[in-house]
Write an enzyme that holds these catalytic residues in place. Structure first.
Site, short mmCIF file in Angstrom:
data_model
loop_
_atom_site.label_atom_id
_atom_site.label_comp_id
_atom_site.label_asym_id
_atom_site.label_seq_id
_atom_site.Cartn_x
_atom_site.Cartn_y
_atom_site.Cartn_z
N GLU A 291 0.80 -1.22 0.00
CA GLU A 291 0.00 0.00 0.00
C GLU A 291 0.84 1.28 0.00
O GLU A 291 0.78 2.08 0.94
CB GLU A 291 -0.96 0.01 1.20
CG GLU A 291 -1.93 -1.15 1.20
CD GLU A 291 -2.95 -1.09 2.34
OE1 GLU A 291 -3.93 -1.85 2.27
OE2 GLU A 291 -2.77 -0.29 3.28
N GLU B 181 -5.22 -8.70 0.83
CA GLU B 181 -5.89 -8.38 2.09
C GLU B 181 -7.36 -8.14 1.82
O GLU B 181 -7.74 -7.53 0.83
CB GLU B 181 -5.34 -7.09 2.73
CG GLU B 181 -4.00 -7.22 3.41
CD GLU B 181 -3.56 -5.91 4.04
OE1 GLU B 181 -4.44 -5.11 4.45
OE2 GLU B 181 -2.34 -5.68 4.11
#
Length: 469
Positions: free
Chosen positions: A164, A366
């Protein structure tokens, strides 16, 4: 439900959120931040112990095996592995620890998936050089990545450069929820470019070592938040377009296509905030693209046209000058986290990857549901009956299976997280795991979702309960 053979049924965590600070020579930015301002963290709980994985990894991995996980993603802490950042000389205790962890995963039939940076920049590199604002730090990161490849690629076959990167930009340089808590749009844009370049330089090291010939592959993990407009009006759809460019395509395009979106570059150039770059750097980004993609998905991004025209603004540059957040009436919410639950978005992501990004191999790296005070759901036997998590996973898998049936090259689903872990400023306020953790005693107990997921994995998805209404 039909999923591909050898589908990854797993979960994801990270070094700084699970290991604790035991025997670390260096501090990362969160260690430092907590030492300076513990009151900034929920209940003043910091990363010192986390879920004690440094000391209990053998028992923890056995629990992961017990719930049927065949793959687990975690990360190596730069601040634990490396002794001297300039030379990338190693801390032998750190090397020994990661060797033991990797071996333990493999011995228990779990594929170790390794990420190199999960927000945890060593604070020394921030203090000395300005962190990700510095292109020198990029080169130090590439040295660190190369050292990881040298040490562990004989057993680790799945590598990821960053988790991320947009969160590093947003949290550290725009919205102050990660250290160094700066609000500076121009710096944020430079940091975003530098992170894309850092990823490419790590991949360049990987390619020069010819690790693909040894069965390894390398990618990046991106948090994708599909943008949906408040209406079909031209103004709202313009907000959607920029939200997509900034939130998703900036890193998707640079990672997969080796270039940045021209429309985004045009806007940033017009606003006089475009990053500093060279032709040599552009060539590195172009020639060192990812082989596999990890997709973190939690919630959609609903936007509308901004109330004030971006051309009329005189304040410092921020991405939301081109869109406002939109609270859609009737949204289904996880009220504990404040995020919308919209499983269909995972299907929409899959379609975009298939149609616009060459149908690259990818997995859900995720997905998850953070819930507070889970002891509300303890049954008489002391097990947390997290039916809400079972329903959440089921609905996302249903949309994912539909995308796979239509040709998406998705090969896995990882829940965040195997064991309840420390979550930055939120500490342990919300819990995400298949396995609960009493942080006062470090007692870990499998939740109902863990036993349920074991059956899902064992049947390759055929046992999924239908929660569709």
């Amino acid at each position: 439900m039909t999923f591909p053979t050898n589908f990854w049924w797993g979960a994801a965590t990270s070094g700084p959120q699970s290991e604790g600070r035991f025997k670390k020579k260096h501090r990362n930015i969160f260690d430092y931040w907590y030492d300076q301002s513990p009151q900034d963290f929920h209940a003043q709980v910091g990363p010192d112990v986390a879920s004690n994985f440094y000391n209990s990894y053998e028992e923890d991995i056995l629990l992961m095996k017990e719930i049927g996980l065949n793959s687990v993603r975690t990360s190596i802490q730069w601040s634990r592995l490396i002794d001297d950042f300039e030379t990338a000389s190693v801390n032998q205790e750190g090397v020994d620890f990661y060797n033991r962890v990797i071996d333990c995963f493999i011995e228990n039939g779990i594929r170790p998936v390794i990420n190199l940076c999960h927000f945890d920049l060593p604070v020394e590199l921030l203090e000395k050089y300005g962190g990700w604002e510095s292109k020198y730090v990029i080169d130090l990161y590439a040295k660190y990545a190369e050292k990881c490849f040298e040490l562990f690629s004989d057993r680790v076959k799945d590598w990821f450069t960053f988790n991320e990167p947009m969160v590093i930009v947003d949290g550290g340089y725009l919205y102050k929820f990660h250290y160094p808590k700066i609000v500076d749009g121009k710096k944020a844009i430079q940091v975003a470019y530098n992170l894309a370049l850092a990823s490419a330089k790590a991949i360049q090291k990987f390619n020069r070592m010819k690790l693909s010939e040894k069965g390894c592959r390398i990618g990046q993990i991106l948090n994708l938040t599909p943008s949906y407009g408040a209406s079909s009006s031209k103004e709202d759809q313009s907000a959607v377009e920029f939200s997509e460019l900034w939130c998703n395509r900036l890193f998707l395009d640079s990672a997969i296509k080796g270039e940045f979106p021209e429309k985004l570059i045009s806007v940033l150039r017009k606003d006089e905030v475009l990053w500093e770059s060279t032709e040599e750097e552009a060539a590195i980004i172009k020639e060192n693209t990812i082989q596999v993609l990890g997709v973190n998905f939690y919630h959609p991004h609903r936007v509308k046209q901004p109330e004030i025209s971006p051309d009329s603004l005189t304040v410092d540059w921020m991405p939301n000058r081109y869109f406002d957040e939109y609270d859609m009436p009737g949204r289904r919410m996880n009220v504990d986290k404040g995020w919308e639950i919209y499983p269909k978005a995972i299907y929409d992501i899959a379609k975009v990857i298939k149609e616009e990004y060459g149908n690259i191999d990818w997995f859900v790296s995720e997905s998850g549901m953070g819930v507070s005070r889970e002891d509300r759901y303890l049954n008489a036997d002391g097990m947390i009956e997290d039916n809400y998590r079972i329903q959440f996973i089921t609905e996302h898998l249903q949309w994912l299976e539909k995308a796979i049936a239509e040709g998406a090259n998705c090969f896995g689903y990882h829940l965040w997280t195997p064991i309840d872990c420390w979550s930055w400023m939120n500490a342990y306020r919300n819990r995400y795991g298949f396995i609960s953790n009493d942080i006062h005693t470090q007692t870990k107990t499998i939740k109902k979702s863990g036993y349920w997921f074991k059956e899902v994995a064992a049947t390759n998805g055929k046992s999924l309960t239908d929660y569709q209404k």
